[in-house]
Design a protein around this motif. Structure first.
Motif, PDB file in Angstrom:
ATOM      1  N   GLN A 188       0.828  -1.194   0.000  1.00 56.46           N
ATOM      2  CA  GLN A 188       0.000   0.000   0.000  1.00 56.46           C
ATOM      3  C   GLN A 188       0.870   1.255   0.000  1.00 56.46           C
ATOM      4  N   THR A 189       0.694   2.101  -1.023  1.00 54.75           N
ATOM      5  CA  THR A 189       1.359   3.402  -1.039  1.00 54.75           C
ATOM      6  C   THR A 189       0.565   4.371  -0.173  1.00 54.75           C
ATOM      7  N   ILE A 190       1.267   5.076   0.705  1.00 54.54           N
ATOM      8  CA  ILE A 190       0.628   5.978   1.667  1.00 54.54           C
ATOM      9  C   ILE A 190       1.335   7.328   1.621  1.00 54.54           C
ATOM     10  N   HIS A 191       0.568   8.398   1.739  1.00 56.12           N
ATOM     11  CA  HIS A 191       1.168   9.732   1.789  1.00 56.12           C
ATOM     12  C   HIS A 191       0.462  10.587   2.831  1.00 56.12           C
ATOM     13  N   ILE A 192       1.150  11.600   3.293  1.00 56.92           N
ATOM     14  CA  ILE A 192       0.567  12.653   4.130  1.00 56.92           C
ATOM     15  C   ILE A 192       0.981  13.993   3.529  1.00 56.92           C
ATOM     16  N   PHE A 193       0.057  14.942   3.540  1.00 58.12           N
ATOM     17  CA  PHE A 193       0.280  16.231   2.890  1.00 58.12           C
ATOM     18  C   PHE A 193      -0.302  17.337   3.757  1.00 58.12           C
ATOM     19  N   VAL A 194       0.479  18.390   3.949  1.00 57.21           N
ATOM     20  CA  VAL A 194       0.056  19.564   4.709  1.00 57.21           C
ATOM     21  C   VAL A 194      -0.090  20.726   3.728  1.00 57.21           C
ATOM     22  N   PRO A 195      -1.333  21.137   3.375  1.00 59.74           N
ATOM     23  CA  PRO A 195      -1.522  22.243   2.428  1.00 59.74           C
ATOM     24  C   PRO A 195      -0.959  23.554   2.996  1.00 59.74           C
ATOM     25  N   ARG A 200      -1.495  28.620   8.105  1.00 62.60           N
ATOM     26  CA  ARG A 200      -0.879  29.903   8.395  1.00 62.60           C
ATOM     27  C   ARG A 200      -1.405  30.443   9.713  1.00 62.60           C
ATOM     28  N   GLY A 201      -0.597  30.307  10.754  1.00 62.52           N
ATOM     29  CA  GLY A 201      -0.966  30.848  12.050  1.00 62.52           C
ATOM     30  C   GLY A 201      -2.102  30.129  12.741  1.00 62.52           C
ATOM     31  N   LYS A 202      -2.346  28.881  12.400  1.00 56.55           N
ATOM     32  CA  LYS A 202      -3.432  28.114  13.018  1.00 56.55           C
ATOM     33  C   LYS A 202      -2.926  27.414  14.278  1.00 56.55           C
ATOM     34  N   PRO A 203      -3.802  27.212  15.272  1.00 53.68           N
ATOM     35  CA  PRO A 203      -3.376  26.485  16.481  1.00 53.68           C
ATOM     36  C   PRO A 203      -3.153  25.005  16.245  1.00 53.68           C
ATOM     37  N   ALA A 204      -3.586  24.467  15.105  1.00 56.06           N
ATOM     38  CA  ALA A 204      -3.357  23.065  14.756  1.00 56.06           C
ATOM     39  C   ALA A 204      -3.284  22.951  13.244  1.00 56.06           C
ATOM     40  N   PRO A 205      -2.434  22.064  12.718  1.00 60.00           N
ATOM     41  CA  PRO A 205      -2.299  21.943  11.263  1.00 60.00           C
ATOM     42  C   PRO A 205      -3.446  21.159  10.649  1.00 60.00           C
ATOM     43  N   VAL A 206      -3.578  21.286   9.341  1.00 55.43           N
ATOM     44  CA  VAL A 206      -4.487  20.458   8.547  1.00 55.43           C
ATOM     45  C   VAL A 206      -3.639  19.405   7.842  1.00 55.43           C
ATOM     46  N   VAL A 207      -3.985  18.141   8.011  1.00 52.46           N
ATOM     47  CA  VAL A 207      -3.196  17.033   7.475  1.00 52.46           C
ATOM     48  C   VAL A 207      -4.095  16.161   6.606  1.00 52.46           C
ATOM     49  N   HIS A 208      -3.725  15.985   5.356  1.00 48.18           N
ATOM     50  CA  HIS A 208      -4.442  15.085   4.459  1.00 48.18           C
ATOM     51  C   HIS A 208      -3.684  13.768   4.383  1.00 48.18           C
ATOM     52  N   CYS A 209      -4.341  12.681   4.782  1.00 47.30           N
ATOM     53  CA  CYS A 209      -3.768  11.343   4.686  1.00 47.30           C
ATOM     54  C   CYS A 209      -4.392  10.650   3.478  1.00 47.30           C
ATOM     55  N   GLY A 210      -3.564   9.994   2.701  1.00 49.57           N
ATOM     56  CA  GLY A 210      -4.106   9.402   1.498  1.00 49.57           C
ATOM     57  C   GLY A 210      -3.411   8.132   1.081  1.00 49.57           C
ATOM     58  N   PRO A 211      -3.949   7.557   0.038  1.00 54.54           N
ATOM     59  CA  PRO A 211      -5.091   8.017  -0.752  1.00 54.54           C
ATOM     60  C   PRO A 211      -6.388   8.060   0.060  1.00 54.54           C
ATOM     61  N   THR A 212      -7.196   9.091  -0.211  1.00 52.80           N
ATOM     62  CA  THR A 212      -8.449   9.266   0.506  1.00 52.80           C
ATOM     63  C   THR A 212      -9.328   8.025   0.351  1.00 52.80           C
ATOM     64  N   GLY A 213      -9.868   7.570   1.480  1.00 51.85           N
ATOM     65  CA  GLY A 213     -10.736   6.399   1.476  1.00 51.85           C
ATOM     66  C   GLY A 213     -10.032   5.090   1.773  1.00 51.85           C
ATOM     67  N   THR A 214      -8.680   5.100   1.850  1.00 50.99           N
ATOM     68  CA  THR A 214      -7.944   3.880   2.178  1.00 50.99           C
ATOM     69  C   THR A 214      -8.359   3.371   3.549  1.00 50.99           C
ATOM     70  N   THR A 215      -8.624   2.080   3.667  1.00 49.70           N
ATOM     71  CA  THR A 215      -9.047   1.482   4.929  1.00 49.70           C
ATOM     72  C   THR A 215      -8.004   0.476   5.407  1.00 49.70           C
ATOM     73  N   PHE A 216      -8.066   0.171   6.707  1.00 48.41           N
ATOM     74  CA  PHE A 216      -7.090  -0.712   7.337  1.00 48.41           C
ATOM     75  C   PHE A 216      -7.802  -1.749   8.201  1.00 48.41           C
TER      76      PHE A 216
END
Length: 620
Positions: A188-195, A200-216
């Motif tokens: 399984q290829t897995i990635h994480i991405f921070v737009p 910008r100046g947020k108290p917590a980051p936004v993190v996209h884990c993908g591919p979207t919909g991958t289950t475990f």
């Protein structure tokens, strides 16, 4: 308006007072002289005087009323307007302070423009394409399963049932795939991405884990930093791809998901991939004076070398400074101006507690050919007051001195593992792996011929670079035995429940953990995310924890790993002792496909010494 009305009001008051005096005392306004003379000597004038306009009481009262109205308009209206504006402003502030409005304002602040989303999507697509090019058909499966590819905002790797960590060091984000979460035989290829536009100046980051919909098959664990100055966070998710408009929803604890917010980190137990983040419930951050915890950063620096240096010795400065971007930038500038210093590894966040006691610093796994000047260099202590004083600023450091064992030996590479933790805390063990190539530091931009294969590759890849994958600290068979022993609930309570309390996990999450098939397994997953690359230091601290729990049977299992009895059983305690670039050598050489000068190659000196590595043997 009120300032302009004051002179008019004064004039009207003077005029009104003069008229009032005239009415009350008519004689005062007559010309001097006897009044009888006018009426007797010139009776004809009596009639005209009677016909001349005079101020009757009714007329004077009307004028006074008009004056009063004008005064009222000039004074009352401005004052009323000021009061109304003040009340409206107060009501607006009160409305903005309400939780619902805070959520709305946070959501509006996070709304990125179409142009921002387009830029994020372009960056994401480019990095995905770069990853595909780097892991083509010519890359062996062994290299794929031991290597992650990272940039500032993106990390990717291929995983199988053995699991491992995928991290973004600059953002202090880590994704842990436990053994068995992926089916045996599946790659399984897995990635994480921070737009960038969403962080910008947020108290917590936004993190996209993908591919979207991958289950475990089982929960995977995502951890990311949150601003510790906010008292409460609510994790959230969006079932959208990177670059799309987010549709945020709060993450509610259920059988499929859970979260822990502790030590300045939010840890999520999830079974499928999408976008994740956290929302601060407080309008403004609280004062750190009332806090028991503080988030700082730990970085390892070294001075720039010159051509005249004999390079028989080497010094690393381990610095502690505030976690803000401004504080980090000030520290980088300070190092550069005072020492020409360079950051040798990504600095990392660390949560310190007022009751956590002394901070320990241990240096281990030093590169072959080097040793510390003195035993005191390997183990150092910093009192808590050095990290958190009355000024609320952190600027502390300690120095590690290294020397060559044989001055004549052509040793040009130096690296070590630096572990930092608080003595009386069972929290995170911060691990850094500084590395340096001495001949590289003699030149600002060395020519291509003087680069090792790995360094030439890193110079070519500005966006994405390979990095050794970090595997679980505990071997799979040891984990299994721990679960068997600790899952059994004992009358004394020194089982998985006490372990959860020692980790500082809240009661609702402990109840959620207890509903799982193996509660201990979930706790060990959490421990792994808190001690990435922790190695023997993390294992020793786990031994101390089991000692406090009066579980010598479990402690004995950990001692087997830390003593080296299980070094070849599959997981990463032995991996830390090799060169930082050891597992990448064949990948780099296959990509470059060109000869490298043996005298300058980092890998050449390791070829004769490096043992053959085998993939972890893990039960399906």
């Amino acid at each position: 308006m009120l300032g302009k009305a004051i002179p008019v009001i004064i004039l009207l008051l003077i005029s009104g007072q003069a008229r009032a005096n005239s009415t009350a005392n008519p004689a005062a306004t007559s010309p001097p002289g006897p009044t009888t003379k006018t009426t007797t000597e010139n009776p004809r004038t009596t009639q005209p005087q009677a016909l001349a306009p005079t101020s009757t009481p009714a007329t004077e009262n009307g004028i006074d009323t008009i004056i009063i109205i004008i005064i009222a308009v000039c004074i009352v209206v401005p004052v009323t307007a000021i009061v109304i504006v003040t009340l409206v402003y107060a009501c607006q502030n009160k409305r903005e302070a309400s939780p619902a409005t805070v959520v709305l304002r946070v959501q509006q602040a996070e709304m990125a423009t179409d142009e921002d989303r387009h830029d994020d999507l372009e960056l994401f697509n480019k990095l995905c394409s770069d990853y595909s090019n780097l892991t083509g058909e010519n890359t062996s499966l062994r290299i794929k399963l031991q290597t992650n590819y990272i940039s500032t905002n993106f990390a990717a790797g291929a995983f199988d049932h053995t699991g491992g960590h995928l991290s973004l060091p600059r953002h202090d984000i880590n994704l842990f795939i436990p053994p068995g979460a992926i089916e045996d035989g599946r790659l399984q290829t897995i990635h994480i991405f921070v737009p960038p536009s969403m962080n910008r100046g947020k108290p917590a980051p936004v993190v996209h884990c993908g591919p979207t919909g991958t289950t475990f098959r089982d929960h995977v664990i995502l951890s990311f930093p949150v601003d510790p100055d906010y008292d409460e966070f609510v994790p959230r998710f969006t079932n959208t791809d990177a670059g799309s408009t987010e549709q945020w929803q709060p993450m509610l604890g259920d059988d499929d998901a859970a979260f822990i917010v502790k030590n300045g980190k939010c840890t999520l137990f999830i079974t499928h991939f999408t976008g994740f983040g956290a929302e601060a419930n407080d309008e403004t951050p609280a004062s750190t004076a009332d806090k028991d915890d503080k988030t700082i950063r730990v970085g390892v620096f070294a001075s720039k070398h010159t051509a005249s240096d004999r390079l028989y010795s080497y010094q690393m400065r381990i610095r502690f400074y505030d976690a803000s971007a401004d504080a980090s930038e000030r520290m980088y500038q300070k190092e550069m101006s005072l020492f020409g210093g360079r950051l040798l590894d990504d600095d990392k966040r660390m949560q310190v507690n007022k009751r956590g006691g002394t901070v320990r610093v241990r240096v281990s796994k030093i590169a072959a050919g080097w040793r510390t000047m003195d035993a005191s260099d390997e183990n150092q202590r910093l009192e808590f007051e050095e990290l958190w004083d009355e000024s609320d600023e952190t600027d502390a450091s300690c120095t590690v001195r290294l020397r060559k064992i044989n001055r004549a030996a052509p040793v040009t590479d130096v690296w070590a593992t630096v572990s930092v933790w608080q003595e009386q805390s069972h929290g995170t063990t911060v691990t850094l792996k500084p590395s340096d190539t001495l001949q590289m530091s003699l030149r600002a931009d060395p020519p291509r011929g003087y680069l090792s294969a790995t360094q030439a590759f890193l110079h070519q890849q500005e966006e994405l670079r390979p990095s050794d994958r970090v595997f679980p600290v505990l071997p799979l068979d040891i984990r299994h035995e721990m679960c068997v022993l600790l899952d059994v609930e004992l009358a004394g309570g020194n089982d998985w429940r006490m372990l959860a309390e020692k980790f500082g996990i809240d009661s609702p999450t402990i109840m959620w953990i207890g509903r799982n098939k193996s509660p201990t397994s979930k706790l060990l997953d959490f421990w792994e995310t808190q001690n990435v690359s922790g190695g023997t230091v993390a294992l020793q601290r786990l031994c101390d924890l089991y000692q406090e729990m009066e579980r010598p049977d479990v402690k004995e299992l950990v001692e087997k790993v830390s003593s080296g009895d299980l070094r070849d059983s599959g997981y990463g305690t032995d991996r830390d002792s090799r060169s930082p670039n050891g597992s990448l050598a064949s990948l780099v050489n296959s990509i470059l496909s060109e000869p490298v000068p043996e005298t300058h190659s980092m890998d050449a000196s390791l070829k004769t010494k490096k043992k053959k590595k085998t993939m972890p043997l893990v039960e399906g």
